[in-house]
Scaffold this motif. Structure first.
Motif, PDB file in Angstrom:
ATOM      1  N   LEU A   1       0.873  -1.232  -0.002  1.00  0.00           N
ATOM      2  CA  LEU A   1       0.040  -0.077  -0.118  1.00  0.00           C
ATOM      3  C   LEU A   1       0.803   1.255   0.030  1.00  0.00           C
ATOM      4  O   LEU A   1       0.516   2.158  -0.745  1.00  0.00           O
ATOM      5  N   ARG A   2       1.867   1.206   0.944  1.00  0.00           N
ATOM      6  CA  ARG A   2       2.669   2.565   1.028  1.00  0.00           C
ATOM      7  C   ARG A   2       3.444   2.544  -0.345  1.00  0.00           C
ATOM      8  O   ARG A   2       3.979   3.885  -0.853  1.00  0.00           O
ATOM      9  N   ARG A   3       4.016   1.556  -1.077  1.00  0.00           N
ATOM     10  CA  ARG A   3       4.847   1.674  -2.173  1.00  0.00           C
ATOM     11  C   ARG A   3       3.806   2.255  -3.276  1.00  0.00           C
ATOM     12  O   ARG A   3       4.340   3.211  -3.964  1.00  0.00           O
ATOM     13  N   ILE A   4       2.592   1.717  -3.363  1.00  0.00           N
ATOM     14  CA  ILE A   4       1.802   2.005  -4.473  1.00  0.00           C
ATOM     15  C   ILE A   4       1.413   3.622  -4.279  1.00  0.00           C
ATOM     16  O   ILE A   4       1.550   4.471  -5.018  1.00  0.00           O
TER      17      ILE A   4
ATOM     18  N   GLY B   1       3.772  10.788  -5.902  1.00  0.00           N
ATOM     19  CA  GLY B   1       5.124  11.386  -6.625  1.00  0.00           C
ATOM     20  C   GLY B   1       6.139  11.499  -5.172  1.00  0.00           C
ATOM     21  O   GLY B   1       6.959  12.319  -5.393  1.00  0.00           O
ATOM     22  N   GLY B   2       5.938  11.092  -4.251  1.00  0.00           N
ATOM     23  CA  GLY B   2       7.022  11.175  -3.045  1.00  0.00           C
ATOM     24  C   GLY B   2       6.453  10.362  -1.896  1.00  0.00           C
ATOM     25  O   GLY B   2       5.972   9.330  -2.196  1.00  0.00           O
ATOM     26  N   VAL B   3       6.845  10.673  -0.878  1.00  0.00           N
ATOM     27  CA  VAL B   3       6.702   9.878   0.347  1.00  0.00           C
ATOM     28  C   VAL B   3       5.377   9.896   0.762  1.00  0.00           C
ATOM     29  O   VAL B   3       4.516  10.957   0.726  1.00  0.00           O
TER      30      VAL B   3
ATOM     31  N   ALA C   1      13.872  15.595   6.480  1.00  0.00           N
ATOM     32  CA  ALA C   1      14.661  14.855   7.553  1.00  0.00           C
ATOM     33  C   ALA C   1      13.311  14.521   8.498  1.00  0.00           C
ATOM     34  O   ALA C   1      13.591  13.218   8.911  1.00  0.00           O
ATOM     35  N   ILE C   2      12.265  15.485   8.788  1.00  0.00           N
ATOM     36  CA  ILE C   2      11.364  15.002   9.578  1.00  0.00           C
ATOM     37  C   ILE C   2      10.488  13.766   9.097  1.00  0.00           C
ATOM     38  O   ILE C   2      10.053  12.865   9.871  1.00  0.00           O
ATOM     39  N   VAL C   3      10.026  13.930   7.805  1.00  0.00           N
ATOM     40  CA  VAL C   3       9.465  13.012   7.104  1.00  0.00           C
ATOM     41  C   VAL C   3      10.363  11.802   7.341  1.00  0.00           C
ATOM     42  O   VAL C   3       9.452  10.747   7.522  1.00  0.00           O
ATOM     43  N   LYS C   4      11.574  11.684   6.984  1.00  0.00           N
ATOM     44  CA  LYS C   4      12.157  10.359   7.116  1.00  0.00           C
ATOM     45  C   LYS C   4      12.227   9.787   8.427  1.00  0.00           C
ATOM     46  O   LYS C   4      12.243   8.684   8.607  1.00  0.00           O
ATOM     47  N   HIS C   5      12.183  10.877   9.471  1.00  0.00           N
ATOM     48  CA  HIS C   5      12.473  10.412  10.723  1.00  0.00           C
ATOM     49  C   HIS C   5      10.965   9.724  11.492  1.00  0.00           C
ATOM     50  O   HIS C   5      10.830   8.660  11.919  1.00  0.00           O
ATOM     51  N   ILE C   6       9.778  10.332  10.703  1.00  0.00           N
ATOM     52  CA  ILE C   6       8.317   9.920  10.980  1.00  0.00           C
ATOM     53  C   ILE C   6       8.333   8.421  10.267  1.00  0.00           C
ATOM     54  O   ILE C   6       7.911   7.659  10.977  1.00  0.00           O
TER      55      ILE C   6
END
Length: 104
Positions: free
Chosen positions: A26-29, A35-37, A82-87
């Motif tokens: 689901l996350r990958r799709i 177009g992003g995270v 960086a915050i998105v990656k952390h979350i």
């Protein structure tokens, strides 16, 4: 566009509940579709909370002349990334939206 993405997300969540696809799929799709995270509702709420932390940090850096006005937009994007990656990697935030880097 966003209506289609919302419909896609709803359909994929139903498929996860039915056991047809995994949460990872689901996350990958959704990442590809947006177009992003992809952030789910809980993660998006965390990111909204972190925006206050980002704004306060940028204001402090600007007041201390650490970051020039020309670099503010770039620094904001890097902090948001960086915050998105952390979350998304399972990190937590304080009540003020600051990331908790090391939990012991």
């Amino acid at each position: 566009m966003s209506k289609n993405v919302n419909e896609l997300e709803t359909m994929l969540k139903e498929q996860v509940e039915a056991g047809l696809i995994t949460d990872f799929e689901l996350r990958r799709i959704m990442s590809r579709a947006t177009g992003g995270v992809y952030l789910d509702e809980n993660q998006n709420a965390q990111f909204e909370l972190a925006k206050d932390f980002i704004n306060e940090t940028l204001t402090t850096l600007s007041n201390l002349n650490v970051v020039s006005e020309k670099r503010m937009a770039s620094t904001r994007r890097k902090m948001e990334k960086a915050i998105v990656k952390h979350i998304t990697s399972g990190g937590n935030l304080t009540d003020a939206g600051a990331p908790i880097w090391n939990e012991e």
